[in-house]
Structures are given as structure tokens and as C-alpha cells.
Design an enzyme around this catalytic site. Structure first.
Site, PDB file in Angstrom:
ATOM      1  N   LYS B  96      28.418  94.026 115.044  1.00 55.25           N
ATOM      2  CA  LYS B  96      29.040  94.542 116.197  1.00 55.25           C
ATOM      3  C   LYS B  96      29.266  95.989 115.580  1.00 55.25           C
ATOM      4  O   LYS B  96      30.325  96.200 114.539  1.00 55.25           O
ATOM      5  CB  LYS B  96      30.076  93.926 116.818  1.00 55.25           C
ATOM      6  CG  LYS B  96      30.613  94.425 118.003  1.00 55.25           C
ATOM      7  CD  LYS B  96      32.066  94.066 118.378  1.00 55.25           C
ATOM      8  CE  LYS B  96      32.831  95.558 118.647  1.00 55.25           C
ATOM      9  NZ  LYS B  96      34.154  95.045 119.041  1.00 55.25           N
ATOM     10  N   GLY B 157      42.383  97.760 122.875  1.00 56.92           N
ATOM     11  CA  GLY B 157      43.891  97.305 122.941  1.00 56.92           C
ATOM     12  C   GLY B 157      44.625  97.926 123.959  1.00 56.92           C
ATOM     13  O   GLY B 157      45.955  97.785 124.007  1.00 56.92           O
TER      14      GLY B 157
END
Lengths: 320, 262
Positions: B96, B157
């Protein structure tokens, strides 16, 4: 004679608890007198704050820790602890408040009354009045002194086959015997900063790295600590140092002028649930997995283990 | 769902950082039903990386497939080095790819991302790039050899959900055949369900579960939301109308106005 291997916070607490029950005990450590994870600890006795992430067992074990330390070592400071967040991370403070108990919310004025040097720096804080802190190094030295006064031998730099020990408190060094134990790397800074006066531990919330500042007296401040799932015992990295320093600077710009007295890094021993425990393995007792809660949980665990030895010595003792 | 040459059952991918303990993490993985977990190499072991580390052993024991990431890398070169380390440590070509352009928003740097993707794809990696909803960047990543794209929902986040839902919907329409995984910014299961209802192939999240009061329960909630959203997408959602339409047919109802004043 009960032989304890490891002279960190676990070993010295167990030795103290056994000696106080009148049992013959000695402490042996492979390493130098001062070292290991305990020597790098923050020294916060913060069962309420730690409950944000720690399992309920940790808070339960830590409930009486401040009392335990206060009667055995000098310098236990019971002024509570503060949790603050930069203005843009206010949501973090609300989240922290909802996950913990034992606090009350302070406004800017109340913060200034409590910690004058934080006046005007934070609009809101959480105050955990019943928490305490101590200087872990002074506490370890005082425990060792107390043991020697009782006639307990403490021998450092003394290689010992772990199988000769009755109680194994080696921390991460016992990993070969406790396969479920893992290392969690921590890094810290020790600063000398006469221009900033803080009198209690202050935790700065930040979505990426919560950092605490613990006053050690004489203008010394411990800044810690990183939490990395790593076996690397090497020196502090630039990134970690930068993160810790920038957090200290966010707390108070006066830290910009601080002298960096020491940097440290070590490996915390932890079980998968991050809860410490007493286990019997390899024919001896282990007190291990204290993770980031050594000074908080070691006293209660040491008392439990010592009770076993005092009440049922035959069962507790290990035949060599 | 097929990601590169692997068939994957669960459409939820879970990050492994910030949990209260590895035990909670492994329970959350099980409760979510996810088949793929991401693991950050760079931050967790900058040096001395070994797959024998206690934390990684626990992750590997979870049975989920590991998708190493390059979290925290700020340049193509850093990301490439991290990817190569990850391939050695974890023995997988999957990576990733995160190249952060802005330390505060953690926004991807599209230029460095494309550069790193070109190099890594040419080196045999199967790249999952963390990108924005920008269509041109997406095309460049596909040109580079990426066969999966991971557009952000919102900054990492932040828990803001799908901040640019219209742009994401355009991306879905523009690349109907490319597996698109919403990565980052999801805070609530309803947001994950919405992404799935829009036809995204999967979602990846971390903080919303790790920082929940009960991460294991939240993992289960996200697992169910992702499944519900996918089933809804496959079932075909009704189009919104701007007027009420009765759901009960009126044909054959008694006419109570008979004989009354009209």
C-alpha cells in the site's frame, strides 16, 4: 533463601514485599546496577489516565500503588496530573474525558491557578486529582537501600542461570522462557529547563503521539515516551526525538531553551493484552509483562506473589 | 472481489495501529471478518526489522493477509526503500503506497506517488496507491501499472467520512472496472455503508475501530455495515424522488367520500 533474578522495579518490589514478611531473600541481576526498562520509566502513578487504553486490571492493580510507594520511598508527589490538548485537538480531550473517570474539567483560569506556567496556553484541561508521580530512579535506589538495611544482598553484574532463581523478574530478557512476551520499544528525553516550572505530570494529547512531561525536581523534566512495536534496542531515532521535542515545545515554548541532559531507549516487556501477570514457567515464578505500567502495577503484584510465599511456602517454593 | 491475482471475500480492510493491545487487535480482526490487514513497516521497526518480532507474529497468527504500507513516507525514494524492506520482511509483493505531501493534512503527494508507483510496478510490486479523488492522477497511476486504487474519504484519522462524495461518485463512474477501495477518513459504520452503497469495492480503516471505546464491537459494526452496503448496492438502490409516493396501493380501497359533500 528465595532468589530473585532481576533488580528492576518488579524484582525490587517483590524483594521488598518478601523481606517485609520476614522471608530470607536475595536479588541477583545479570546487568549493571542501573539499567533496563525501569530506569527509563516515567514514574507516573496514573491509574485513571492509563485507563484510557489499559485493561481494567491495570487500574485495579494500580489503585493502591501511590500509597505503597509513599511509605517506602521519599519523593512521592501527590499533586494529581493534567491532560491537555492543543486547541485544534479539542475533540481528543472530549474523547479522553469520556473514556476515563476520576477527573474534573478545568477552564483556562483554573489551569493557570494549578500550573502558573500554563496560563493562557490551554482553554481546557482534565485534572486527575488523585494521581501521583515519583522519580523512578530515586525510588529504585531507595528500595535497594531499604533492602540492604534489612540485610538483603543485591548483586548486580552477576550472571546466574535462570533455573537457579525462584522468582524471575528479568523483563524482556526472559522472552526465551515466556514465548508470549513481546518487546515494545520506548524512547525518552531528560531535559534541564530552569525557565519552565511544572509541578505535576502533564499529558499532551495529539492524534498521532500522546506525550507526557513529568517533573523530576531541580528543573529536570522527563519527556516520554514513544510506543513502537519493535525489538530494536538501539539509540533514539531522529524522528522520535523530534516528536518528543515538538510536543514539549507545544506544551511550553520555554522548553526550546532546555538542555537535553539524556536520551534513552529501551524495550518494555508486554503480553498480548498488555496486562502484567504472575506466571509459573520453567519451574519458577515469573512476574513480567509490566509494559508501560511498572511503577503502577509492580507493588500490587509483588504483594500477591509475596503472600503466596508467606502463606504456602511449600507450594510456592521451587525445588532445585 | 479480486485484488491483483487474489480473490478476497471480505470488503473490509483493517489497519493495525493504535489499538489498546495486540490482543484487542486480534479480536477486532476476527470480529470484523476482514481478510486483509495493513501493517506499517516504517514506523514500527525503522531498523533491525525482522518478521520474528512479537507483534508481527501475532498479526501473522491472525490468518489475515498482510498488506504492508509505506505510512509516514514523505518522498518517493523513502517509500520505495520502505516497500523493498517490506517485501523482504513479509515476503509479499503487495504494497500500500503512501507518499505524504503535507505533514499536517497527511494529504497524498500525487507527483511523488505516481513516480514511486511507476518504479515499484516496474520492480514487480503489486501497488495499492493511496490517492485523492483526482481523475488524472488516477489515470497516471493506472498507466504506471496499478490495478487497484485507494482514494481517500477524508484526511487520515479525521473521521469525517466521504468529504467529497460527488467527486468520489464521479471516480466510481469513470473507472467502472478498477477495484476502488476507500482508504482513510471514515469515522462511523454508516459512512462505510454509504461508500459501499455508492459501489466502491471495499473500505480500509483503522482509527475508527482502534480508538473506539470497544474496538472489538466497533470492528463488528463496521464489518456488518460494509456487508449491508455492498448487498444494498448489488440489490439496486431506489433513486431519490422529490415528491412523496405512497408505498401502499390505493386501488380497491373503500371510497369513504361516497355520499359525502364533494
Amino acid at each position: 533463601m528465595i532468589t530473585i533474578l532481576g533488580a528492576g522495579v518488579a524484582g525490587l518490589c517483590v524483594a521488598t514485599a518478601l523481606a517485609e514478611r520476614g522471608l530470607p531473600v536475595e536479588v541477583v541481576d545479570n546487568g549493571p546496577a542501573h539499567g533496563g526498562a525501569s530506569w527509563l520509566a516515567g514514574g507516573m502513578i496514573a491509574p485513571y489516565v492509563e485507563a484510557e487504553t489499559a485493561a481494567p486490571d491495570v487500574a485495579r492493580l494500580g489503585a493502591s500503588a501511590a500509597d505503597w510507594w509513599a511509605v517506602r520511598v521519599p519523593g512521592v508527589v501527590r499533586r494529581g496530573s493534567l491532560v491537555v490538548a492543543p486547541a485544534r485537538d479539542r475533540a481528543e480531550l472530549d474523547r479522553f474525558a469520556s473514556r476515563t473517570t476520576g477527573h474534573r474539567r478545568l477552564d483556562a483560569e483554573a489551569i493557570a491557578t494549578l500550573e502558573g506556567d500554563l496560563a493562557g496556553r490551554f482553554a481546557s484541561a482534565l485534572f486527575y486529582a488523585d494521581e501521583a508521580h515519583l522519580d523512578p530512579r530515586a525510588a529504585l535506589v531507595a528500595l535497594a537501600d531499604g533492602l540492604r538495611q534489612r540485610g538483603v544482598a543485591i548483586r548486580s553484574n552477576t550472571p546466574l542461570d535462570p533455573e537457579q532463581a525462584d522468582i524471575d523478574c528479568r523483563g524482556i530478557a526472559a522472552r526465551a522462557d515466556l514465548p508470549s512476551l513481546r518487546a515494545v520499544r520506548g524512547e525518552m528525553l531528560l531535559l534541564h529547563c530552569p525557565s519552565v516550572t511544572l509541578t505535576r505530570p502533564i499529558r499532551l494529547l495529539h492524534p498521532r503521539f500522546p506525550v507526557y512531561v513529568v517533573p523530576r525536581g531541580h528543573a529536570l523534566y522527563m519527556i516520554g515516551a514513544t510506543m513502537l512495536e519493535s525489538d530494536d534496542p538501539g539509540p533514539i531515532t531522529l524522528r522520535s526525538a523530534m516528536e518528543l521535542m515538538s510536543a514539549a515545545f507545544t506544551l511550553h515554548p520555554g522548553f526550546a531553551e532546555a538542555a537535553i541532559v539524556e536520551t534513552g531507549s529501551g524495550l518494555r516487556p508486554a503480553f498480548a493484552d498488555n496486562v502484567p501477570r504472575i506466571v509459573k514457567a520453567g519451574g519458577r515464578w515469573h512476574l513480567n509483562g509490566l509494559y508501560r505500567h511498572g511503577f503502577l502495577t509492580a507493588p500490587a503484584l509483588a504483594e500477591q506473589l509475596a503472600d503466596q510465599f508467606a502463606l504456602a511456602p511449600q507450594e510456592a517454593a521451587v525445588a532445585h | 472481489m479480486r485484488l491483483y491475482d487474489i480473490d478476497v471475500q471480505s470488503r473490509l480492510l483493517l489497519g493495525t495501529a493504535q489499538y489498546p493491545s495486540p490482543q484487542v487487535l486480534t479480536k477486532a480482526i476476527a470480529a470484523s471478518g476482514c481478510d486483509i490487514i495493513t501493517v506499517s513497516l516504517r514506523r514500527e521497526a525503522a531498523r533491525g526489522a525482522t518478521a520474528g518480532n512479537g507483534f508481527w507474529s501475532l498479526l501473522q497468527a491472525s490468518g489475515a493477509r498482510l498488506l504492508p504500507n509505506t505510512a509516514g513516507c514523505h518522498s518517493a525514494r523513502e517509500a520505495i526503500t520502505t516497500a523493498q524492506m517490506a517485501r523482504e520482511v513479509f515476503g509479499t509483493n503487495w504494497i500500500k503506497l503512501e507518499v505524504i505531501g503535507h505533514a499536517d493534512t497527511l494529504q497524498p503527494d500525487p507527483f511523488a506517488l505516481v513516480e514511486a508507483a511507476q518504479i515499484l510496478c516496474a520492480d514487480g510490486f503489486q501497488v495499492f496507491p493511496y490517492t485523492t479523488e483526482d481523475l488524472i492522477v488516477a489515470e497516471r497511476l493506472l498507466d504506471a501499472g496499478c490495478k487497484v486504487l485507494m482514494p481517500w474519504g477524508a484526511p487520515i484519522g479525521s473521521g469525517q467520512g466521504l468529504r467529497h462524495a460527488e467527486a468520489l461518485a464521479s471516480m466510481r463512474r469513470y473507472f467502472p472496472q478498477v477495484p476502488l477501495i476507500i482508504d482513510a477518513g471514515l469515522g462511523a459504520p454508516s459512512q462505510a455503508a454509504r461508500a459501499m452503497e455508492m459501489g466502491f469495492d471495499a473500505v480500509l480503516l483503522n482509527t475508527a475501530v482502534a480508538k473506539a471505546g470497544d474496538p472489538v464491537a466497533m470492528a463488528r459494526a463496521f464489518g456488518q455495515a460494509v456487508e449491508a452496503g455492498r448487498i444494498a448496492y448489488e440489490a439496486g438502490l431506489m433513486p431519490p424522488r422529490n415528491m412523496a409516493v405512497p408505498s401502499t396501493p390505493v386501488l380497491g380501497m373503500a371510497d369513504l367520500n361516497l355520499g359525502g359533500r364533494a
